[in-house]
Design a protein around this motif. Structure first.
Motif, PDB file in Angstrom:
ATOM      1  N   SER A 117      15.389 -14.983 -24.165  1.00 56.40           N
ATOM      2  CA  SER A 117      16.114 -14.113 -25.086  1.00 56.40           C
ATOM      3  C   SER A 117      15.135 -13.298 -25.926  1.00 56.40           C
ATOM      4  CB  SER A 117      17.025 -14.941 -25.988  1.00 56.40           C
ATOM      5  OG  SER A 117      17.763 -14.118 -26.865  1.00 56.40           O
ATOM      6  N   ALA A 118      14.056 -13.944 -26.359  1.00 57.27           N
ATOM      7  CA  ALA A 118      13.046 -13.255 -27.165  1.00 57.27           C
ATOM      8  C   ALA A 118      12.371 -12.143 -26.372  1.00 57.27           C
ATOM      9  CB  ALA A 118      12.001 -14.256 -27.652  1.00 57.27           C
ATOM     10  N   ARG A 119      12.053 -12.413 -25.106  1.00 58.53           N
ATOM     11  CA  ARG A 119      11.411 -11.389 -24.281  1.00 58.53           C
ATOM     12  C   ARG A 119      12.325 -10.176 -24.105  1.00 58.53           C
ATOM     13  NH1 ARG A 119       6.820 -13.258 -21.714  1.00 58.53           N
ATOM     14  NH2 ARG A 119       6.530 -15.523 -21.765  1.00 58.53           N
ATOM     15  N   LEU A 120      13.603 -10.420 -23.885  1.00 59.95           N
ATOM     16  CA  LEU A 120      14.531  -9.309 -23.708  1.00 59.95           C
ATOM     17  C   LEU A 120      14.727  -8.530 -25.012  1.00 59.95           C
ATOM     18  CD1 LEU A 120      17.148 -11.030 -21.383  1.00 59.95           C
ATOM     19  CD2 LEU A 120      15.540  -9.213 -20.767  1.00 59.95           C
ATOM     20  N   ALA A 121      14.739  -9.232 -26.131  1.00 59.84           N
ATOM     21  CA  ALA A 121      14.836  -8.537 -27.418  1.00 59.84           C
ATOM     22  C   ALA A 121      13.600  -7.670 -27.646  1.00 59.84           C
ATOM     23  CB  ALA A 121      15.000  -9.544 -28.549  1.00 59.84           C
ATOM     24  N   ALA A 122      12.432  -8.186 -27.254  1.00 57.16           N
ATOM     25  CA  ALA A 122      11.209  -7.402 -27.391  1.00 57.16           C
ATOM     26  C   ALA A 122      11.245  -6.164 -26.500  1.00 57.16           C
ATOM     27  CB  ALA A 122       9.998  -8.262 -27.040  1.00 57.16           C
ATOM     28  N   MET A 123      11.807  -6.318 -25.300  1.00 52.43           N
ATOM     29  CA  MET A 123      11.923  -5.179 -24.410  1.00 52.43           C
ATOM     30  C   MET A 123      12.876  -4.135 -24.985  1.00 52.43           C
ATOM     31  SD  MET A 123      11.949  -7.374 -20.874  1.00 52.43           S
ATOM     32  CE  MET A 123      12.015  -6.036 -19.706  1.00 52.43           C
ATOM     33  N   ALA A 124      13.922  -4.592 -25.647  1.00 47.70           N
ATOM     34  CA  ALA A 124      14.818  -3.659 -26.332  1.00 47.70           C
ATOM     35  C   ALA A 124      14.059  -2.911 -27.425  1.00 47.70           C
ATOM     36  CB  ALA A 124      16.011  -4.414 -26.924  1.00 47.70           C
ATOM     37  N   GLY A 125      13.237  -3.629 -28.167  1.00 45.74           N
ATOM     38  CA  GLY A 125      12.436  -2.991 -29.210  1.00 45.74           C
ATOM     39  C   GLY A 125      11.471  -1.969 -28.644  1.00 45.74           C
ATOM     40  N   ASN A 126      10.850  -2.300 -27.527  1.00 43.62           N
ATOM     41  CA  ASN A 126       9.910  -1.359 -26.914  1.00 43.62           C
ATOM     42  C   ASN A 126      10.633  -0.150 -26.334  1.00 43.62           C
ATOM     43  OD1 ASN A 126       7.095  -2.373 -27.116  1.00 43.62           O
ATOM     44  ND2 ASN A 126       8.012  -4.196 -26.235  1.00 43.62           N
ATOM     45  N   ALA A 127      11.852  -0.338 -25.843  1.00 47.16           N
ATOM     46  CA  ALA A 127      12.642   0.808 -25.380  1.00 47.16           C
ATOM     47  C   ALA A 127      12.963   1.729 -26.555  1.00 47.16           C
ATOM     48  CB  ALA A 127      13.918   0.325 -24.702  1.00 47.16           C
ATOM     49  N   ALA A 137      13.379  -0.050 -33.808  1.00 39.08           N
ATOM     50  CA  ALA A 137      12.613  -1.042 -33.059  1.00 39.08           C
ATOM     51  C   ALA A 137      12.231  -2.245 -33.926  1.00 39.08           C
ATOM     52  CB  ALA A 137      11.345  -0.403 -32.494  1.00 39.08           C
ATOM     53  N   LEU A 138      12.008  -2.013 -35.204  1.00 41.02           N
ATOM     54  CA  LEU A 138      11.484  -3.083 -36.062  1.00 41.02           C
ATOM     55  C   LEU A 138      12.364  -4.334 -36.103  1.00 41.02           C
ATOM     56  CD1 LEU A 138       9.993  -1.016 -39.017  1.00 41.02           C
ATOM     57  CD2 LEU A 138       8.750  -2.535 -37.469  1.00 41.02           C
ATOM     58  N   PRO A 139      13.684  -4.223 -36.346  1.00 38.99           N
ATOM     59  CA  PRO A 139      14.486  -5.460 -36.377  1.00 38.99           C
ATOM     60  C   PRO A 139      14.543  -6.159 -35.031  1.00 38.99           C
ATOM     61  CG  PRO A 139      15.895  -3.507 -36.540  1.00 38.99           C
ATOM     62  CD  PRO A 139      14.488  -3.045 -36.714  1.00 38.99           C
ATOM     63  N   LEU A 140      14.472  -5.403 -33.946  1.00 39.86           N
ATOM     64  CA  LEU A 140      14.479  -6.021 -32.622  1.00 39.86           C
ATOM     65  C   LEU A 140      13.192  -6.804 -32.385  1.00 39.86           C
ATOM     66  CD1 LEU A 140      16.000  -3.017 -30.662  1.00 39.86           C
ATOM     67  CD2 LEU A 140      17.080  -5.258 -30.966  1.00 39.86           C
ATOM     68  N   LEU A 141      12.059  -6.228 -32.752  1.00 35.47           N
ATOM     69  CA  LEU A 141      10.788  -6.919 -32.581  1.00 35.47           C
ATOM     70  C   LEU A 141      10.692  -8.123 -33.514  1.00 35.47           C
ATOM     71  CD1 LEU A 141       8.399  -3.836 -32.281  1.00 35.47           C
ATOM     72  CD2 LEU A 141       9.200  -5.335 -30.439  1.00 35.47           C
ATOM     73  N   ASP A 142      11.242  -7.978 -34.729  1.00 27.97           N
ATOM     74  CA  ASP A 142      11.244  -9.098 -35.664  1.00 27.97           C
ATOM     75  C   ASP A 142      12.097 -10.239 -35.129  1.00 27.97           C
ATOM     76  OD1 ASP A 142      10.733 -10.534 -37.993  1.00 27.97           O
ATOM     77  OD2 ASP A 142      12.428  -9.660 -39.051  1.00 27.97           O
ATOM     78  N   ARG A 143      13.270  -9.886 -34.618  1.00 33.77           N
ATOM     79  CA  ARG A 143      14.156 -10.902 -34.041  1.00 33.77           C
ATOM     80  C   ARG A 143      13.484 -11.598 -32.861  1.00 33.77           C
ATOM     81  NH1 ARG A 143      19.415  -9.162 -30.504  1.00 33.77           N
ATOM     82  NH2 ARG A 143      19.574 -11.068 -29.267  1.00 33.77           N
ATOM     83  N   ALA A 144      12.829 -10.829 -32.016  1.00 28.74           N
ATOM     84  CA  ALA A 144      12.173 -11.405 -30.846  1.00 28.74           C
ATOM     85  C   ALA A 144      11.130 -12.432 -31.249  1.00 28.74           C
ATOM     86  CB  ALA A 144      11.535 -10.291 -30.010  1.00 28.74           C
ATOM     87  N   GLY A 145      10.294 -12.076 -32.217  1.00 25.34           N
ATOM     88  CA  GLY A 145       9.271 -13.018 -32.669  1.00 25.34           C
ATOM     89  C   GLY A 145       9.878 -14.254 -33.296  1.00 25.34           C
ATOM     90  N   GLY A 146      10.950 -14.076 -34.054  1.00 23.22           N
ATOM     91  CA  GLY A 146      11.604 -15.221 -34.667  1.00 23.22           C
ATOM     92  C   GLY A 146      12.177 -16.170 -33.632  1.00 23.22           C
ATOM     93  N   GLN A 147      12.743 -15.618 -32.573  1.00 23.20           N
ATOM     94  CA  GLN A 147      13.277 -16.473 -31.517  1.00 23.20           C
ATOM     95  C   GLN A 147      12.155 -17.242 -30.816  1.00 23.20           C
ATOM     96  OE1 GLN A 147      15.467 -13.372 -29.352  1.00 23.20           O
ATOM     97  NE2 GLN A 147      17.363 -14.469 -29.789  1.00 23.20           N
ATOM     98  N   ALA A 148      11.041 -16.578 -30.568  1.00 20.01           N
ATOM     99  CA  ALA A 148       9.920 -17.265 -29.921  1.00 20.01           C
ATOM    100  C   ALA A 148       9.385 -18.379 -30.807  1.00 20.01           C
ATOM    101  CB  ALA A 148       8.820 -16.261 -29.583  1.00 20.01           C
ATOM    102  N   LEU A 149       9.336 -18.133 -32.116  1.00 23.50           N
ATOM    103  CA  LEU A 149       8.906 -19.182 -33.035  1.00 23.50           C
ATOM    104  C   LEU A 149       9.880 -20.351 -33.001  1.00 23.50           C
ATOM    105  CD1 LEU A 149       7.803 -16.998 -36.098  1.00 23.50           C
ATOM    106  CD2 LEU A 149       6.304 -18.461 -34.714  1.00 23.50           C
ATOM    107  N   ALA A 150      11.180 -20.040 -33.006  1.00 25.21           N
ATOM    108  CA  ALA A 150      12.195 -21.097 -32.967  1.00 25.21           C
ATOM    109  C   ALA A 150      12.126 -21.885 -31.668  1.00 25.21           C
ATOM    110  CB  ALA A 150      13.595 -20.493 -33.139  1.00 25.21           C
ATOM    111  N   ALA A 151      11.716 -21.216 -30.593  1.00 20.72           N
ATOM    112  CA  ALA A 151      11.601 -21.890 -29.299  1.00 20.72           C
ATOM    113  C   ALA A 151      10.346 -22.741 -29.204  1.00 20.72           C
ATOM    114  CB  ALA A 151      11.607 -20.857 -28.173  1.00 20.72           C
ATOM    115  N   GLY A 152       9.444 -22.608 -30.168  1.00 24.62           N
ATOM    116  CA  GLY A 152       8.186 -23.348 -30.113  1.00 24.62           C
ATOM    117  C   GLY A 152       7.219 -22.790 -29.086  1.00 24.62           C
TER     118      GLY A 152
END
Length: 287
Positions: A117-127, A137-152
């Motif tokens: 999910s984080a990777r796809l959110a990051a791809m949305a941000g890059n698009a 792009a900023l909230p999408l990239l922020d969300r992506a990083g937060g999901q990756a952190l939550a995933a460990g």
């Protein structure tokens, strides 16, 4: 997964709103109506095959992704079909629609697969970035990083926080960028790029003590990286340590002759001027 951002389309090829809330503005027709899961089991599609087709024959991949969605049986398949659709739209230059597709895919990814999910959110941000929508792009990239952190997923989280920091610097939010880089270092203490960019930003903010500690860590992790040697030299020069600066710039010439970093290092050495020879100790303070 470099300049303010790694080449955006390359990032999209390598790696939002709740899709259950109804059609979103700008949503591709292929995603407007998510089909119901059928009872008949369909053959498992290959994401890698779909992505390869999207890279070479994007229009055909649009049809393939839609057909996949019509036969999908799991959340993962829905997310993967949106992933493929998004890449095909990128290749066709339909970046706003690609962003929506990646957002939908991020929302459809299984709850136990936050990294995807984080990777796809990051791809949305890059698009969004590729379409010129930096603020979007900023909230999408922020969300992506937060999901990756939550995933460990420390390595992914560090990469995504670095990407976020680059964009924050781009819009002048340097203190927020410093915080993002701090999270990147905490997520993966062995990420040399996070330490290098932290040193560069600390130096720009005038925090030379922090910059020195950070560049030393980067040098331990990536001792032959010419960008590290170049930054170490700049920090040393700004700190008044001319000898250390010369040594760092000289190391860049040794490890990466003919490179862009070597050209810059030579220019900095030229700015420092000729090195004054040291007098023998007995002649330093003559009687």
């Amino acid at each position: 997964m470099t300049p303010i951002l790694a080449p955006t389309l390359l990032l999209l090829m390598q790696v939002g709103p709740d899709p259950s809330a109804g059609a979103m503005p700008g949503l591709p027709d292929e995603l407007a109506d998510r089909p119901e899961r059928g009872e008949v089991q369909a053959p498992q599609e290959s994401l890698s095959e779909c992505l390869r087709e999207a890279s070479s024959f994007p229009q055909a991949a649009l049809d393939r992704a839609q057909a996949w969605r019509e036969s999908a049986q799991t959340d993962l398949e829905f997310a993967q079909s949106a992933h493929c659709l998004g890449l095909a739209l990128v290749q066709l230059g339909r970046l706003d629609e690609a962003r929506r597709a990646f957002e939908v895919g991020s929302g459809e990814a299984p709850a136990d697969n936050l990294s995807y999910s984080a990777r796809l959110a990051a791809m949305a941000g890059n698009a969004a970035l590729a379409a010129g929508d930096v603020e979007g792009a900023l909230p999408l990239l922020d969300r992506a990083g937060g999901q990756a952190l939550a995933a460990g997923d420390g390595a992914l989280a560090a990469d995504l926080r670095v990407d976020l920091a680059r964009v924050l610097v781009r819009v002048g939010r340097e203190e927020d960028a410093a915080l993002a880089l701090g999270e990147a270092r905490e997520a993966d203490g062995d990420d040399a790029e996070a330490w290098l960019l932290s040193a560069t930003l600390s130096r720009r903010l005038g925090r030379l003590g922090e910059a020195q500690a950070q560049i030393e860590r980067a040098a331990l992790l990536s001792p032959r990286d010419p960008q590290v040697g170049l930054e170490a030299g700049v920090i040393a020069a700004m700190s008044g340590r001319e000898s250390d600066a010369r040594a760092s710039f000289g190391s860049v010439l040794d490890v990466a002759p003919g490179s862009r970093e070597a050209d810059r290092a030579q220019r900095y050495l030229d700015q420092l001027g000729p090195e004054e020879p040291e007098l023998p100790e007995e002649d330093t303070f003559p009687e």
